[in-house]
Motif scaffolding. Sequence first.
Motif, PDB file in Angstrom:
ATOM      1  N   LEU A  27      10.280 -65.672 -32.058  1.00 18.20           N
ATOM      2  CA  LEU A  27       9.280 -66.682 -31.748  1.00 18.20           C
ATOM      3  C   LEU A  27       7.857 -66.140 -31.768  1.00 18.20           C
ATOM      4  O   LEU A  27       6.947 -66.803 -32.261  1.00 18.20           O
ATOM      5  CB  LEU A  27       9.572 -67.316 -30.375  1.00 18.20           C
ATOM      6  CG  LEU A  27      10.812 -68.200 -30.289  1.00 18.20           C
ATOM      7  CD1 LEU A  27      10.991 -68.732 -28.866  1.00 18.20           C
ATOM      8  CD2 LEU A  27      10.708 -69.375 -31.272  1.00 18.20           C
ATOM      9  N   HIS A  28       7.635 -64.923 -31.237  1.00 18.57           N
ATOM     10  CA  HIS A  28       6.254 -64.453 -31.121  1.00 18.57           C
ATOM     11  C   HIS A  28       5.850 -63.464 -32.207  1.00 18.57           C
ATOM     12  O   HIS A  28       4.680 -63.088 -32.275  1.00 18.57           O
ATOM     13  CB  HIS A  28       6.003 -63.843 -29.742  1.00 18.57           C
ATOM     14  CG  HIS A  28       6.732 -62.573 -29.463  1.00 18.57           C
ATOM     15  ND1 HIS A  28       8.045 -62.547 -29.061  1.00 18.57           N
ATOM     16  CD2 HIS A  28       6.334 -61.283 -29.528  1.00 18.57           C
ATOM     17  CE1 HIS A  28       8.423 -61.291 -28.885  1.00 18.57           C
ATOM     18  NE2 HIS A  28       7.407 -60.506 -29.165  1.00 18.57           N
ATOM     19  N   MET A  29       6.792 -63.060 -33.099  1.00 14.61           N
ATOM     20  CA  MET A  29       6.411 -62.191 -34.211  1.00 14.61           C
ATOM     21  C   MET A  29       7.039 -62.626 -35.535  1.00 14.61           C
ATOM     22  O   MET A  29       6.714 -62.080 -36.584  1.00 14.61           O
ATOM     23  CB  MET A  29       6.799 -60.735 -33.914  1.00 14.61           C
ATOM     24  CG  MET A  29       6.058 -60.138 -32.727  1.00 14.61           C
ATOM     25  SD  MET A  29       6.467 -58.406 -32.428  1.00 14.61           S
ATOM     26  CE  MET A  29       5.621 -57.626 -33.784  1.00 14.61           C
ATOM     27  N   GLY A  30       7.952 -63.582 -35.465  1.00 14.42           N
ATOM     28  CA  GLY A  30       8.566 -64.089 -36.688  1.00 14.42           C
ATOM     29  C   GLY A  30       9.509 -63.104 -37.350  1.00 14.42           C
ATOM     30  O   GLY A  30       9.632 -63.090 -38.575  1.00 14.42           O
ATOM     31  N   ARG A  31      10.201 -62.295 -36.530  1.00 10.82           N
ATOM     32  CA  ARG A  31      11.107 -61.315 -37.126  1.00 10.82           C
ATOM     33  C   ARG A  31      12.346 -61.123 -36.263  1.00 10.82           C
ATOM     34  O   ARG A  31      12.322 -61.337 -35.051  1.00 10.82           O
ATOM     35  CB  ARG A  31      10.405 -59.967 -37.298  1.00 10.82           C
ATOM     36  CG  ARG A  31      10.102 -59.242 -35.991  1.00 10.82           C
ATOM     37  CD  ARG A  31       9.355 -57.948 -36.250  1.00 10.82           C
ATOM     38  NE  ARG A  31       9.160 -57.169 -35.015  1.00 10.82           N
ATOM     39  CZ  ARG A  31       8.481 -56.033 -34.950  1.00 10.82           C
ATOM     40  NH1 ARG A  31       7.922 -55.531 -36.046  1.00 10.82           N
ATOM     41  NH2 ARG A  31       8.350 -55.376 -33.805  1.00 10.82           N
ATOM     42  N   GLY A  73       6.125 -64.702 -40.045  1.00 13.49           N
ATOM     43  CA  GLY A  73       5.879 -63.335 -39.636  1.00 13.49           C
ATOM     44  C   GLY A  73       4.402 -62.978 -39.534  1.00 13.49           C
ATOM     45  O   GLY A  73       3.588 -63.403 -40.346  1.00 13.49           O
ATOM     46  N   PHE A  74       4.059 -62.188 -38.533  1.00 18.32           N
ATOM     47  CA  PHE A  74       2.718 -61.621 -38.397  1.00 18.32           C
ATOM     48  C   PHE A  74       2.828 -60.441 -37.438  1.00 18.32           C
ATOM     49  O   PHE A  74       3.845 -60.246 -36.755  1.00 18.32           O
ATOM     50  CB  PHE A  74       1.708 -62.644 -37.876  1.00 18.32           C
ATOM     51  CG  PHE A  74       1.932 -63.074 -36.455  1.00 18.32           C
ATOM     52  CD1 PHE A  74       1.226 -62.480 -35.422  1.00 18.32           C
ATOM     53  CD2 PHE A  74       2.859 -64.065 -36.150  1.00 18.32           C
ATOM     54  CE1 PHE A  74       1.436 -62.871 -34.104  1.00 18.32           C
ATOM     55  CE2 PHE A  74       3.073 -64.453 -34.842  1.00 18.32           C
ATOM     56  CZ  PHE A  74       2.364 -63.859 -33.815  1.00 18.32           C
ATOM     57  N   LEU A  75       1.780 -59.645 -37.385  1.00 15.44           N
ATOM     58  CA  LEU A  75       1.767 -58.484 -36.498  1.00 15.44           C
ATOM     59  C   LEU A  75       0.413 -58.401 -35.828  1.00 15.44           C
ATOM     60  O   LEU A  75      -0.612 -58.186 -36.484  1.00 15.44           O
ATOM     61  CB  LEU A  75       2.056 -57.202 -37.281  1.00 15.44           C
ATOM     62  CG  LEU A  75       2.175 -55.918 -36.460  1.00 15.44           C
ATOM     63  CD1 LEU A  75       3.398 -55.985 -35.551  1.00 15.44           C
ATOM     64  CD2 LEU A  75       2.271 -54.701 -37.378  1.00 15.44           C
ATOM     65  N   THR A  76       0.376 -58.590 -34.507  1.00 18.27           N
ATOM     66  CA  THR A  76      -0.851 -58.529 -33.735  1.00 18.27           C
ATOM     67  C   THR A  76      -1.380 -57.090 -33.696  1.00 18.27           C
ATOM     68  O   THR A  76      -0.592 -56.147 -33.644  1.00 18.27           O
ATOM     69  CB  THR A  76      -0.579 -59.012 -32.302  1.00 18.27           C
ATOM     70  OG1 THR A  76      -0.081 -60.341 -32.345  1.00 18.27           O
ATOM     71  CG2 THR A  76      -1.856 -58.985 -31.476  1.00 18.27           C
ATOM     72  N   PRO A  77      -2.691 -56.894 -33.715  1.00 19.17           N
ATOM     73  CA  PRO A  77      -3.226 -55.528 -33.610  1.00 19.17           C
ATOM     74  C   PRO A  77      -2.695 -54.827 -32.365  1.00 19.17           C
ATOM     75  O   PRO A  77      -2.673 -55.395 -31.274  1.00 19.17           O
ATOM     76  CB  PRO A  77      -4.739 -55.753 -33.501  1.00 19.17           C
ATOM     77  CG  PRO A  77      -4.976 -57.072 -34.152  1.00 19.17           C
ATOM     78  CD  PRO A  77      -3.766 -57.897 -33.841  1.00 19.17           C
ATOM     79  N   ARG A 153      -0.940 -56.959 -39.215  1.00 19.22           N
ATOM     80  CA  ARG A 153      -0.748 -57.732 -40.446  1.00 19.22           C
ATOM     81  C   ARG A 153      -1.172 -59.170 -40.175  1.00 19.22           C
ATOM     82  O   ARG A 153      -0.897 -59.720 -39.105  1.00 19.22           O
ATOM     83  CB  ARG A 153       0.718 -57.731 -40.900  1.00 19.22           C
ATOM     84  CG  ARG A 153       1.249 -56.379 -41.355  1.00 19.22           C
ATOM     85  CD  ARG A 153       2.736 -56.473 -41.671  1.00 19.22           C
ATOM     86  NE  ARG A 153       3.334 -55.186 -41.952  1.00 19.22           N
ATOM     87  CZ  ARG A 153       3.528 -54.678 -43.163  1.00 19.22           C
ATOM     88  NH1 ARG A 153       3.182 -55.387 -44.224  1.00 19.22           N
ATOM     89  NH2 ARG A 153       4.078 -53.490 -43.331  1.00 19.22           N
ATOM     90  N   GLU A 154      -1.832 -59.765 -41.144  1.00 15.91           N
ATOM     91  CA  GLU A 154      -2.146 -61.188 -41.071  1.00 15.91           C
ATOM     92  C   GLU A 154      -0.847 -61.974 -41.265  1.00 15.91           C
ATOM     93  O   GLU A 154       0.168 -61.419 -41.696  1.00 15.91           O
ATOM     94  CB  GLU A 154      -3.166 -61.559 -42.154  1.00 15.91           C
ATOM     95  CG  GLU A 154      -4.506 -60.853 -42.026  1.00 15.91           C
ATOM     96  CD  GLU A 154      -5.338 -61.353 -40.851  1.00 15.91           C
ATOM     97  OE1 GLU A 154      -4.857 -62.235 -40.109  1.00 15.91           O
ATOM     98  OE2 GLU A 154      -6.462 -60.849 -40.674  1.00 15.91           O
ATOM     99  N   PRO A 155      -0.831 -63.278 -40.956  1.00 15.93           N
ATOM    100  CA  PRO A 155       0.380 -64.064 -41.195  1.00 15.93           C
ATOM    101  C   PRO A 155       0.879 -63.885 -42.628  1.00 15.93           C
ATOM    102  O   PRO A 155       0.099 -63.801 -43.567  1.00 15.93           O
ATOM    103  CB  PRO A 155      -0.081 -65.501 -40.935  1.00 15.93           C
ATOM    104  CG  PRO A 155      -1.177 -65.340 -39.919  1.00 15.93           C
ATOM    105  CD  PRO A 155      -1.894 -64.071 -40.314  1.00 15.93           C
ATOM    106  N   ILE A 156       2.187 -63.803 -42.766  1.00 14.43           N
ATOM    107  CA  ILE A 156       2.792 -63.534 -44.056  1.00 14.43           C
ATOM    108  C   ILE A 156       2.372 -64.575 -45.091  1.00 14.43           C
ATOM    109  O   ILE A 156       2.212 -65.763 -44.779  1.00 14.43           O
ATOM    110  CB  ILE A 156       4.330 -63.485 -43.919  1.00 14.43           C
ATOM    111  CG1 ILE A 156       4.967 -62.812 -45.121  1.00 14.43           C
ATOM    112  CG2 ILE A 156       4.913 -64.869 -43.688  1.00 14.43           C
ATOM    113  CD1 ILE A 156       6.430 -62.455 -44.913  1.00 14.43           C
TER     114      ILE A 156
END
Length: 206
Positions: A27-31, A73-77, A153-156
Amino acid sequence: MGKALFEKALEAAHAIPPGNLNKKELLHMGRTILHNLPELVEIQKELAARVSEEVNEQVEPSYNFLSLYKDVGFLTPHLDAPLAKWTLDLCLEQSAPWPVYFSQVVPWPEECLYEKENWINEIKHDTELRFTPRTLQPGDAVIFSGSSQWHYREPIQQAQRENFCHLVFFHFIPKGTSHFVRPVDWANYFNMPELARLAEHDARKK
């Protein structure tokens, strides 16, 4: 990474039953993720010597995990914990190239930046961090210091009907430092019982 090791890692990822994947970050990282798959543990042992050469210090495996990003998917700093001083990030397969952004090497922050309002944009646009993108193709890998380099990473990219990026993160620590980088060991190692509270806090976050 050699072709044989890459194919071994890809085969291991394909063989995992979907029900074995951990969905806690969906839910919070899409993975979905899976830690320390035995086949990947063996590959990581073989990679230790090469990583040692690249980072100019002797390292040992810490842990690894398979990371299967989906459409959202995305990755917060963030900065990684000391357990991931060095990371070899391997791209297994993807629907389209998906850049990862790395800052220069920086000291560990003395304040909790995550509690500041608008902290994500502040970090991304901090010119002193000098973020640079790195785009991996399947079979490519990059080594970085996750505990000393901000990365995100920005949103996929929504390039097609189903979008994905499957990665393996092999984390390494300096050889012989396992007691220093694991909070659960600190109370006994330093003979300071009060440090046990840090281990409890760390366990609650997982």
